[in-house]
Motif scaffolding. Structure first.
Motif, PDB file in Angstrom:
ATOM      1  N   TYR A 217      31.527-148.595 -27.167  1.00 48.02           N
ATOM      2  CA  TYR A 217      31.938-150.015 -27.194  1.00 48.02           C
ATOM      3  C   TYR A 217      32.879-150.015 -28.396  1.00 48.02           C
ATOM      4  O   TYR A 217      33.853-150.652 -28.238  1.00 48.02           O
ATOM      5  CB  TYR A 217      30.807-150.930 -27.686  1.00 48.02           C
ATOM      6  CG  TYR A 217      31.247-152.452 -27.309  1.00 48.02           C
ATOM      7  CD1 TYR A 217      31.149-152.841 -25.974  1.00 48.02           C
ATOM      8  CD2 TYR A 217      31.209-153.405 -28.484  1.00 48.02           C
ATOM      9  CE1 TYR A 217      31.323-154.120 -25.740  1.00 48.02           C
ATOM     10  CE2 TYR A 217      31.652-154.603 -28.237  1.00 48.02           C
ATOM     11  CZ  TYR A 217      31.582-154.921 -26.977  1.00 48.02           C
ATOM     12  OH  TYR A 217      31.918-156.189 -26.687  1.00 48.02           O
TER      13      TYR A 217
ATOM     14  N   TRP B  34      34.635-157.772 -37.695  1.00 45.21           N
ATOM     15  CA  TRP B  34      34.231-157.543 -36.341  1.00 45.21           C
ATOM     16  C   TRP B  34      32.834-157.234 -36.514  1.00 45.21           C
ATOM     17  O   TRP B  34      32.630-156.203 -36.984  1.00 45.21           O
ATOM     18  CB  TRP B  34      35.013-156.755 -35.370  1.00 45.21           C
ATOM     19  CG  TRP B  34      34.550-156.726 -33.962  1.00 45.21           C
ATOM     20  CD1 TRP B  34      34.382-157.698 -33.100  1.00 45.21           C
ATOM     21  CD2 TRP B  34      34.392-155.480 -33.327  1.00 45.21           C
ATOM     22  NE1 TRP B  34      34.057-157.148 -31.775  1.00 45.21           N
ATOM     23  CE2 TRP B  34      34.043-155.855 -31.852  1.00 45.21           C
ATOM     24  CE3 TRP B  34      34.830-154.134 -33.404  1.00 45.21           C
ATOM     25  CZ2 TRP B  34      33.954-154.943 -31.063  1.00 45.21           C
ATOM     26  CZ3 TRP B  34      34.634-152.980 -32.596  1.00 45.21           C
ATOM     27  CH2 TRP B  34      34.120-153.430 -31.432  1.00 45.21           C
ATOM     28  N   ILE B  35      31.903-157.938 -35.992  1.00 44.76           N
ATOM     29  CA  ILE B  35      30.468-157.871 -35.682  1.00 44.76           C
ATOM     30  C   ILE B  35      30.354-157.505 -34.081  1.00 44.76           C
ATOM     31  O   ILE B  35      30.093-158.409 -33.419  1.00 44.76           O
ATOM     32  CB  ILE B  35      29.557-158.658 -36.329  1.00 44.76           C
ATOM     33  CG1 ILE B  35      29.601-158.849 -37.592  1.00 44.76           C
ATOM     34  CG2 ILE B  35      27.961-158.494 -35.884  1.00 44.76           C
ATOM     35  CD1 ILE B  35      28.946-159.971 -38.339  1.00 44.76           C
ATOM     36  N   PRO B  36      30.596-156.111 -33.527  1.00 39.00           N
ATOM     37  CA  PRO B  36      30.434-156.030 -32.224  1.00 39.00           C
ATOM     38  C   PRO B  36      29.009-156.642 -31.428  1.00 39.00           C
ATOM     39  O   PRO B  36      28.935-156.720 -30.447  1.00 39.00           O
ATOM     40  CB  PRO B  36      30.791-154.673 -32.051  1.00 39.00           C
ATOM     41  CG  PRO B  36      30.244-154.051 -33.222  1.00 39.00           C
ATOM     42  CD  PRO B  36      30.460-154.942 -34.303  1.00 39.00           C
ATOM     43  N   CYS B  37      28.026-156.563 -32.231  1.00 38.57           N
ATOM     44  CA  CYS B  37      26.628-156.662 -31.642  1.00 38.57           C
ATOM     45  C   CYS B  37      26.668-158.308 -31.449  1.00 38.57           C
ATOM     46  O   CYS B  37      26.784-159.252 -32.331  1.00 38.57           O
ATOM     47  CB  CYS B  37      25.590-156.324 -32.934  1.00 38.57           C
ATOM     48  SG  CYS B  37      26.043-154.421 -33.348  1.00 38.57           S
ATOM     49  N   GLY B  38      26.179-158.582 -30.204  1.00 40.79           N
ATOM     50  CA  GLY B  38      26.027-160.036 -30.063  1.00 40.79           C
ATOM     51  C   GLY B  38      25.742-160.167 -28.443  1.00 40.79           C
ATOM     52  O   GLY B  38      24.779-159.619 -28.242  1.00 40.79           O
ATOM     53  N   ARG B  39      26.410-160.991 -27.985  1.00 40.19           N
ATOM     54  CA  ARG B  39      25.947-161.452 -26.524  1.00 40.19           C
ATOM     55  C   ARG B  39      26.174-160.082 -25.442  1.00 40.19           C
ATOM     56  O   ARG B  39      25.329-159.871 -24.693  1.00 40.19           O
ATOM     57  CB  ARG B  39      26.850-162.528 -25.819  1.00 40.19           C
ATOM     58  CG  ARG B  39      26.416-163.850 -26.594  1.00 40.19           C
ATOM     59  CD  ARG B  39      26.517-164.996 -25.465  1.00 40.19           C
ATOM     60  NE  ARG B  39      25.957-166.158 -26.322  1.00 40.19           N
ATOM     61  CZ  ARG B  39      26.906-166.785 -26.996  1.00 40.19           C
ATOM     62  NH1 ARG B  39      28.253-166.688 -26.913  1.00 40.19           N
ATOM     63  NH2 ARG B  39      26.512-168.075 -27.607  1.00 40.19           N
ATOM     64  N   LYS B  40      27.174-159.368 -25.677  1.00 33.85           N
ATOM     65  CA  LYS B  40      27.519-158.155 -24.689  1.00 33.85           C
ATOM     66  C   LYS B  40      26.855-156.961 -25.104  1.00 33.85           C
ATOM     67  O   LYS B  40      26.358-156.120 -23.994  1.00 33.85           O
ATOM     68  CB  LYS B  40      28.954-157.970 -24.595  1.00 33.85           C
ATOM     69  CG  LYS B  40      29.601-159.277 -23.461  1.00 33.85           C
ATOM     70  CD  LYS B  40      30.996-158.841 -23.215  1.00 33.85           C
ATOM     71  CE  LYS B  40      31.928-158.552 -24.372  1.00 33.85           C
ATOM     72  NZ  LYS B  40      33.177-158.077 -23.748  1.00 33.85           N
TER      73      LYS B  40
END
Lengths: 407, 407
Positions: free
Chosen positions: A348, A303-309
């Motif tokens: 997050y 999981w790469i939490p960094c993204g759109r949100k």
């Protein structure tokens, strides 16, 4: 529930446990050893906030309390003391050396926890080791019989006269008296080495720093801060390695949870050990704690939490979770590569982890913020040490059947 | 809500829309064009099961209904008809050619949907193309003016006399009458090629089969089943490729959703095209549908569901989800590599996907089971075609503001 253990903790040392009547009527007329109503109300409020079913909580400090014993194994200079401050911080109070005692005492006391350093059980002092050409890593330099006797006595609620190894002088100082705490943590090089000591432990943690990171950290500290040469640092690492590999490293097989610290995989050729890939290896099928998971228990997730949100700066964060085996035993692995730049990243992350043993939403973040000056507060070492602290609380609660109020 | 669109659909063709009074009092005295109470109750029950807020649902079959137009672009022999059967199956009824018409009609009618094949707008028949040395892929072989006029007329609710291209004879047969359906699906080689036709489309789907898979499938069909030589298959693919690349492939940029079919990455050197890696590319920021996501919207996730809770046989399943750009536009990608062996694997996958537009838990699985004899029912092509079908329903409901009862 462990009724048998609760029964075993019945009055034995002359300190009466409050009767059921006292327990249920404490609002009207609190018994001396029973929590003050304001405190109980605070507990209830916190429990309500955490979604815990409301019930009366009585905090009893009686000699018949079970002593929960935790072991932390790691090499020297690997951040054991930071780890311990994170763990004890979960239980509140600032850990301090015994008041009025030896200023070089290695012991740290807080309301619920006592941390003792196993270096105090050196059987050979610095000169003795030099004479016999034995390192501090060698079991021949440890007094395992005494270690066993004293950990056993403390676990039985009895005080002990524990020796003190003076790290300043390298000598063994006169002993200090240690009272049985609620939670005894033994930290050092050999907590799981001797089977008798190992068998006394309720929860075992191993801090496993990879050679690359150890080397990077040692260079940082000994070269940059203490002016040692690269050659001498390399030589000292090489000299310790055979004993480390023979006596310390094999203990990790026995641990319930292992924190592995490795170089990042997000940045090629990052050699400074500043960005870390940290793995929390958790034994499966243990009665006293549940392994943490990400999204879907028992599956494999990256999981790469960094993204759109959630926007992050380079190199960001990468999480991994999955089943594995560790020396033939079934484990789950939770991994974090990279670091937090902003508080919201940490929140997050926390919000997507399950079975953390946090008592309310945001407890991990709150702990990390409280300790934000500690090394590793922006990466997986801080995160996983905090989670391990919550697991220590879970183990304590399952053994004693008592609630710990989050601080 | 699209009130403006609802207003635009006001009485115009002499068939009155039910008044608000009729709408709210249908339980007592249903108007003729209003759903029967038992039907409405079924809708409410289904909505309740799906967690949809209870409200009265009136299904009106009036000539002022909006016609929703869907386009599906793909090369020949890529499974468009299976795709269409999955999509129309969501709306119930078995799609059939017009009753009593040309037995070689390419049209498929069901209660709510009409699928027309754009080959019917060939301006050159097989001989004509041969004479002019033009392939069926070439826009010069299509009658875009007529395609536009007729799709426009159908969208406006008017019947058309549509030509029929006879795939058996290669000739253009006398036209057939097509009535305006609730949902018009145009499928073929050039649905987005002509801007006028493209602008009539409410939802655009592109089925993108990679060259490796096309080749593997063509070998399977033409060599194994029809006895063609490998050389002739290669030659026919090579011959079509320039026109395909020039006229068909570029249309995919305009699609709302693209299903990409690629070789698996789970098995090295799998050349038979039996195990597939399928990607559902979904445009972001569209008003008429929401992209599906896995676990955490807007982040990047890879997931191997097979593990402790779900056991799978080799090579298992690997899912991926993440943000990306597609020809400069923001998209989300959902990917499935591998295949289902057991029903529980499919249910497990479905339970972890969000924003699928399913109306109740298990609707995707139910659809897949209903169509289990179709090709691709055990892999990402079937799964994503089913999801695209649910998105077609979502688009229809958002445009018409009418509920479709799941079948």
């Amino acid at each position: 529930m462990q009724t048998a253990q609760l029964k075993a903790a019945a009055p034995a040392c002359g300190v009466a446990r409050p009767s059921m009547a006292a327990r249920s009527s404490f609002k009207a007329a609190p018994a001396p050893s029973v929590a003050r109503p304001s405190f109980a109300r605070r507990v209830q409020k916190l429990q309500k906030a955490a979604g815990v079913q409301a019930r009366n909580v009585v905090v009893v400090r009686a000699a018949d309390d079970k002593v929960v014993v935790i072991g932390l194994a790691a090499d020297s200079g690997c951040g054991k003391s930071t780890f311990m401050r994170r763990v004890t911080g979960i239980f509140g109070g600032e850990p301090k050396p015994p008041a009025g005692g030896n200023p070089d005492s290695n012991t740290l006391l807080s309301d619920m926890t006592t941390v003792i350093c196993l270096d105090d059980y050196h059987s050979l002092d610095r000169n003795g080791r030099k004479e016999k050409a034995v390192t501090a890593l060698d079991p021949r330099a440890q007094h395992f019989d005494l270690m066993y006797e004293q950990v056993k006595a403390l676990k039985e609620g009895k005080p002990v006269q524990k020796p003190i190894y003076n790290h300043v002088t390298g000598l063994l100082d006169p002993p200090e008296e240690i009272q049985a705490p609620k939670i005894l943590i033994i930290e050092g090089l050999h907590p799981f080495f001797d089977d008798r000591v190992n068998d006394l432990l309720d929860f075992k943690i191993y801090l496993d720093i990879s050679d690359e990171i150890k080397f990077a950290w040692k260079i940082q500290r000994d070269m940059a801060e203490r002016g040692h040469s690269l050659e001498s640092i390399k030589a000292s690492i090489e000299a310790r390695k055979p004993d480390f590999d023979a006596f310390i490293d094999p203990q990790k097989k026995k641990a319930d949870m292992i924190i592995q610290v490795l170089p990042t995989q997000l940045v090629p050729d990052e050699k400074e050990g500043k960005i870390l890939r940290v793995r929390l290896i958790m034994k499966e099928g243990k009665k006293l704690f549940d392994p943490v998971y990400l999204f879907d228990q028992g599956s494999t997730v990256s999981w790469i939490p960094c993204g759109r949100k959630l926007t992050c700066t380079f190199p960001g964060i990468k999480m991994f979770y999955g089943p594995d085996t560790y020396y033939g035993e079934e484990v789950s692995v939770l991994e974090m590569d990279g670091q937090f730049d902003k508080l919201e990243e940490l929140i997050y992350m926390e919000s997507h982890l399950s079975n953390t043993s946090a008592k309310f939403y945001g407890e991990i973040t709150q702990q990390m913020l409280k300790n934000s000056s500690f090394p590793g507060s922006n990466n997986g070492t801080g995160l996983f040490q905090t989670i391990v602290g919550l697991k220590v609380r879970e183990v304590y609660e399952r053994i004693t059947e008592k609630e710990v109020v989050p601080v």
